[in-house]
Motif scaffolding. Structure first.
Motif, short mmCIF file in Angstrom:
data_model
loop_
_atom_site.label_atom_id
_atom_site.label_comp_id
_atom_site.label_asym_id
_atom_site.label_seq_id
_atom_site.Cartn_x
_atom_site.Cartn_y
_atom_site.Cartn_z
N ILE A 225 0.85 -1.18 0.00
CA ILE A 225 0.00 0.00 0.00
C ILE A 225 0.89 1.23 0.00
O ILE A 225 1.72 1.41 0.90
CB ILE A 225 -0.93 0.05 1.24
CG1 ILE A 225 -1.83 -1.18 1.30
CG2 ILE A 225 -1.78 1.32 1.22
CD1 ILE A 225 -2.67 -1.26 2.57
N THR A 226 0.75 2.08 -1.01
CA THR A 226 1.43 3.37 -0.98
C THR A 226 0.54 4.36 -0.26
O THR A 226 -0.69 4.33 -0.42
CB THR A 226 1.76 3.88 -2.40
OG1 THR A 226 0.56 4.29 -3.05
CG2 THR A 226 2.48 2.82 -3.23
N GLY A 227 1.14 5.22 0.55
CA GLY A 227 0.33 6.14 1.35
C GLY A 227 -0.35 5.44 2.52
O GLY A 227 -1.45 5.80 2.92
N GLY B 182 -5.33 4.92 3.46
CA GLY B 182 -4.33 3.85 3.52
C GLY B 182 -4.29 3.17 4.87
O GLY B 182 -4.16 1.94 4.96
N PHE B 183 -4.40 3.96 5.92
CA PHE B 183 -4.42 3.42 7.29
C PHE B 183 -5.59 2.47 7.50
O PHE B 183 -5.44 1.35 7.99
CB PHE B 183 -4.47 4.58 8.28
CG PHE B 183 -4.87 4.21 9.68
CD1 PHE B 183 -4.01 3.48 10.49
CD2 PHE B 183 -6.09 4.60 10.20
CE1 PHE B 183 -4.37 3.13 11.79
CE2 PHE B 183 -6.46 4.27 11.49
CZ PHE B 183 -5.60 3.53 12.29
N HIS B 184 -6.78 2.91 7.10
CA HIS B 184 -7.98 2.06 7.28
C HIS B 184 -7.89 0.80 6.41
O HIS B 184 -8.27 -0.29 6.85
CB HIS B 184 -9.24 2.86 6.93
CG HIS B 184 -9.68 3.80 8.01
ND1 HIS B 184 -10.39 3.38 9.11
CD2 HIS B 184 -9.48 5.14 8.17
CE1 HIS B 184 -10.64 4.42 9.89
NE2 HIS B 184 -10.10 5.50 9.34
N THR C 222 2.93 -4.39 3.43
CA THR C 222 4.02 -3.42 3.43
C THR C 222 3.42 -2.06 3.09
O THR C 222 2.72 -1.94 2.07
CB THR C 222 5.11 -3.78 2.42
OG1 THR C 222 5.66 -5.06 2.77
CG2 THR C 222 6.22 -2.74 2.42
N GLY C 223 3.69 -1.08 3.92
CA GLY C 223 3.15 0.26 3.68
C GLY C 223 4.26 1.26 3.50
O GLY C 223 5.13 1.40 4.37
N LEU D 39 -0.95 -7.98 -4.43
CA LEU D 39 -1.86 -6.86 -4.61
C LEU D 39 -1.13 -5.56 -4.31
O LEU D 39 -0.42 -5.46 -3.30
CB LEU D 39 -3.06 -7.00 -3.64
CG LEU D 39 -4.10 -5.86 -3.63
CD1 LEU D 39 -4.86 -5.81 -4.94
CD2 LEU D 39 -5.06 -6.03 -2.45
N VAL D 40 -1.26 -4.59 -5.19
CA VAL D 40 -0.71 -3.25 -4.97
C VAL D 40 -1.89 -2.28 -4.95
O VAL D 40 -2.72 -2.28 -5.88
CB VAL D 40 0.28 -2.86 -6.07
CG1 VAL D 40 0.72 -1.40 -5.89
CG2 VAL D 40 1.50 -3.78 -6.06
N VAL D 41 -1.96 -1.46 -3.91
CA VAL D 41 -2.99 -0.42 -3.84
C VAL D 41 -2.28 0.93 -3.71
O VAL D 41 -1.61 1.20 -2.70
CB VAL D 41 -3.97 -0.64 -2.66
CG1 VAL D 41 -5.09 0.40 -2.73
CG2 VAL D 41 -4.55 -2.05 -2.69
N HIS D 42 -2.42 1.73 -4.73
CA HIS D 42 -1.70 3.01 -4.82
C HIS D 42 -2.58 4.15 -4.33
O HIS D 42 -3.48 4.60 -5.04
CB HIS D 42 -1.29 3.24 -6.28
CG HIS D 42 -0.53 4.50 -6.53
ND1 HIS D 42 0.39 5.02 -5.64
CD2 HIS D 42 -0.56 5.37 -7.58
CE1 HIS D 42 0.90 6.14 -6.14
NE2 HIS D 42 0.33 6.38 -7.31
#
Length: 335
Positions: free
Chosen positions: A8-10, A16-18, A31-32, A82-85
């Motif tokens: 997770i970026t951000g 991103g936290f939630h 990984t953040g 999985l990548v979440v930008h």
């Protein structure tokens, strides 16, 4: 529901936290990456990150995504499924004052992520866009298949550019990418530059609140955990070759799709203020002002595509969502 390794970026940001919290509960290794920039109070970002780091399955990386090699190295090391930008320079109004920061974070940062995903392809890459890309569109509700060629702010322009960049990479390198367009997200741990946070703070301090366009504004307010539910469910719905119907935004030449995540039910700004007054138990002094540059009078999501893809999402009503934010705010700031 799929699990595995997520990047997770951000991750120390509001959404991103939630999302990181939710994925950790589901059993993911997360990984953040977050630069912990000072666009708003850094202590709030550190507090979110501290909560995430209490989970042994979370790894925090403090770096700027636009720094060459950072994301490439991270993707090579982690090989996420999985990548979440979510990392971006946010804010419509700030983009008028500091456009350079939007070029760096939103354009250059997203480019480096796309290059890293090209070298180390995830099963699914999800990238945050915004309802602001609909810009001057008069037709509502906004559907993903509508044109979005008239951005009203530089922030919106950078997000529309991200969509175009992502589509080209999806086509050229067969990267499955979902762009999701957010609609006015709010809730506990929210951003201090957003209306709910500013209004609650001002009312508690006995200061007036600024009401733009003389209150004639409507927003498709989306409670943060409802949004996260949508992201999590979409995570296992990587775009393929087949459209699900005429409302589908699936590209004819790439595994690429744009999806609105919103309630599909706009709320008047003055009704939102009333919910804040009710939750706080005190009235707000209102300062009525004209529309600000780059802003739009209304947003409204057509939710038919996301409903067809993953079923109906929970819809937390504004009164409940605002009350939960106020409860968090009072506890966090001892207000």
């Amino acid at each position: 529901m799929m699990t595995g390794k997520a990047l997770i970026t951000g991750a120390s940001g509001f959404i991103g936290f939630h999302l990181a919290q939710r994925l950790l509960v589901e059993g993911w290794q997360v990984t953040g990456i977050d630069a912990l920039t000072d666009y708003y109070e850094v202590s709030l970002k550190h507090a979110r990150q501290d909560i995430l780091q209490a989970n042994p399955n979370f790894r925090a990386v403090e770096e700027r995504i636009e720094t060459p090699g950072v994301l490439l190295g991270l993707m090579a090391q982690e090989k996420p499924d999985l990548v979440v930008h979510l990392a971006a320079q946010a804010g419509v109004r700030h983009s008028i004052d500091a456009p350079e920061s939007y070029v760096q974070a939103n354009l250059l940062g997203s480019y480096h992520l796309l290059e890293a995903a090209r070298a180390h392809p995830p099963k699914h890459m999800m990238m945050a866009s915004t309802s602001s890309v609909y810009g001057a569109n008069a037709k509502m509700p906004y559907a993903e298949t509508d044109k979005a060629d008239a951005p009203m702010s530089f922030y919106a322009a950078t997000k529309k550019a991200n969509e175009a960049m992502a589509h080209s990479y999806a086509h050229l390198y067969a990267l499955p990418i979902t762009m999701f367009r957010f609609f006015t997200v709010y809730g506990p741990w929210g951003r201090p530059d957003m209306a709910l946070f500013k209004f609650v703070k001002a009312v508690l301090q006995g200061e007036p609140i600024d009401i733009y366009n003389h209150g004639d504004m409507r927003r498709d307010f989306t409670y943060v955990t409802d949004l996260v539910e949508g992201i999590v469910r979409l995570g296992s719905k990587a775009p393929g070759a087949d459209a699900i119907g005429p409302m589908d935004s699936l590209s004819p030449v790439a595994p690429y799709r744009v999806v609105n995540i919103g309630n599909g039910a706009p709320v008047g700004l003055m009704d939102f203020v009333t919910a804040i007054e009710t939750a706080l138990g005190q009235k707000a002094e209102k300062r009525l002002l004209p529309m600000q540059p780059g802003d739009v009078p209304a947003t409204w999501a057509d939710a038919s595509l996301i409903t067809a893809l993953i079923g109906p999402l929970p819809r937390t009503d504004v009164a409940t969502g605002v009350a939960r934010f106020v409860e968090w705010y009072r506890a966090y700031y001892k207000a």
